[in-house]
Motif scaffolding. Structure first.
Motif, PDB file in Angstrom:
ATOM      1  N   GLU A 196       8.984  28.876  21.731  1.00  0.00           N
ATOM      2  CA  GLU A 196      10.119  28.407  22.515  1.00  0.00           C
ATOM      3  C   GLU A 196       9.602  27.459  23.596  1.00  0.00           C
ATOM      4  O   GLU A 196       8.630  27.765  24.285  1.00  0.00           O
ATOM      5  CB  GLU A 196      10.803  29.614  23.150  1.00  0.00           C
ATOM      6  N   ALA A 197      10.250  26.324  23.759  1.00  0.00           N
ATOM      7  CA  ALA A 197       9.772  25.284  24.663  1.00  0.00           C
ATOM      8  C   ALA A 197      10.497  25.318  26.008  1.00  0.00           C
ATOM      9  O   ALA A 197      11.705  25.565  26.066  1.00  0.00           O
ATOM     10  CB  ALA A 197       9.955  23.915  24.021  1.00  0.00           C
ATOM     11  N   VAL A 221      16.315  32.312  23.801  1.00  0.00           N
ATOM     12  CA  VAL A 221      16.697  33.721  23.908  1.00  0.00           C
ATOM     13  C   VAL A 221      16.467  34.237  25.325  1.00  0.00           C
ATOM     14  O   VAL A 221      15.437  33.958  25.938  1.00  0.00           O
ATOM     15  CB  VAL A 221      15.884  34.573  22.910  1.00  0.00           C
ATOM     16  N   GLY A 222      17.420  35.009  25.837  1.00  0.00           N
ATOM     17  CA  GLY A 222      17.204  35.756  27.065  1.00  0.00           C
ATOM     18  C   GLY A 222      17.142  34.951  28.339  1.00  0.00           C
ATOM     19  O   GLY A 222      16.610  35.434  29.347  1.00  0.00           O
ATOM     20  N   ASP A 231      21.640  27.364  25.427  1.00  0.00           N
ATOM     21  CA  ASP A 231      22.060  26.738  24.180  1.00  0.00           C
ATOM     22  C   ASP A 231      21.195  25.538  23.787  1.00  0.00           C
ATOM     23  O   ASP A 231      21.423  24.926  22.740  1.00  0.00           O
ATOM     24  CB  ASP A 231      23.521  26.292  24.273  1.00  0.00           C
ATOM     25  N   VAL A 232      20.228  25.194  24.615  1.00  0.00           N
ATOM     26  CA  VAL A 232      19.301  24.117  24.246  1.00  0.00           C
ATOM     27  C   VAL A 232      18.502  24.569  23.022  1.00  0.00           C
ATOM     28  O   VAL A 232      17.871  25.628  23.048  1.00  0.00           O
ATOM     29  CB  VAL A 232      18.355  23.791  25.422  1.00  0.00           C
ATOM     30  N   TYR A 251      17.762  36.973  16.859  1.00  0.00           N
ATOM     31  CA  TYR A 251      18.363  36.209  17.949  1.00  0.00           C
ATOM     32  C   TYR A 251      19.395  37.056  18.682  1.00  0.00           C
ATOM     33  O   TYR A 251      20.248  37.693  18.070  1.00  0.00           O
ATOM     34  CB  TYR A 251      19.034  34.943  17.410  1.00  0.00           C
ATOM     35  N   ARG A 252      19.282  37.046  20.018  1.00  0.00           N
ATOM     36  CA  ARG A 252      20.277  37.712  20.856  1.00  0.00           C
ATOM     37  C   ARG A 252      20.701  36.734  21.948  1.00  0.00           C
ATOM     38  O   ARG A 252      19.881  36.353  22.776  1.00  0.00           O
ATOM     39  CB  ARG A 252      19.721  38.989  21.483  1.00  0.00           C
ATOM     40  N   ARG A 253      21.940  36.336  21.931  1.00  0.00           N
ATOM     41  CA  ARG A 253      22.442  35.421  22.945  1.00  0.00           C
ATOM     42  C   ARG A 253      22.449  36.105  24.304  1.00  0.00           C
ATOM     43  O   ARG A 253      22.730  37.307  24.410  1.00  0.00           O
ATOM     44  CB  ARG A 253      23.858  34.966  22.590  1.00  0.00           C
TER      45      ARG A 253
END
Length: 215
Positions: A38-39, A169-170, A176-177, A192-194
């Protein structure tokens, strides 16, 4: 070591994150193939980045040099591990979200317990536990063997056609990026957990708590 991603600017951190899929990270007698990353860019345009508001004692390592580890503690119980990228003075990091244990299964199981192989490093906290990552790794180089972590190019390269992208995530901001990248269909990728904001409570009748506003 002189990999192209080490010279990429912080603004291109998404491309760097995608590049790191399939790379292998060794520490504590365990070697993991990265399957999900993740960036985060500390360029002032990504409010989810720890470095969004500039350097602090904790985030100074994110401002370079690239190829070093950035660790932080979450929820008072878990370490998370990032690879610093971007040019010197430009903050960016790639959170290592999940991986496949490709060597050192006994050591990973000793740290993680009797779980399925796919779950040994499935999630950023689990990945750090499987590798035995602690605060001692923070700020150390992950490329030259001088620190507890060693990052190596992939033995099984990942093509762009094998990569999926989606929301992070988290995180409460900019969730939402689509800067989370993973190897499509790999069983070690985390679910995935929004992000769901915590609901505040206010005293109700008799002192009971009732839902309040959204935090």
């Amino acid at each position: 070591m002189d990999y192209p991603w080490l010279r990429a600017p912080a603004a291109e951190v998404a491309g760097t994150a995608r590049t790191l899929l399939g790379w292998e990270l060794a520490a504590g007698g365990v070697r993991i193939r990265l399957t999900e990353v993740e960036a985060y860019a500390g360029t002032g345009e990504d409010p989810a980045s720890h470095a969004h508001r500039g350097p602090t004692p904790r985030t100074r390592v994110m401002f370079g040099p690239a190829g070093h580890a950035y660790t932080y503690f979450v929820f008072g119980m878990h370490w998370c591990l990032n690879i610093v990228c971007g040019r010197d003075g430009e903050a960016a990091a790639v959170l290592l979200r999940a991986g496949e244990v490709v060597d050192g299964l006994p050591a990973a199981r000793a740290r993680r317990g009797e779980v399925a192989d796919r779950d040994l490093a499935r999630g950023p906290a689990r990945l750090a536990v499987a590798l035995g990552v602690t605060a001692a790794a923070n700020g150390t180089c992950v490329l030259d063997g001088s620190g507890p972590l060693l990052l190596s190019p992939p033995t099984r390269p990942v093509s762009r056609l094998e990569v999926s992208a989606g929301p992070r995530v988290g995180v409460a901001a900019a969730h939402d990026v689509p800067w989370r990248f993973w190897i499509t269909g790999d069983p070690t990728v985390s679910p995935y957990r929004r992000h769901v904001p915590r609901r505040r409570t206010r005293p109700g009748p008799g002192g009971a708590s009732v839902p309040g506003g959204i935090g």
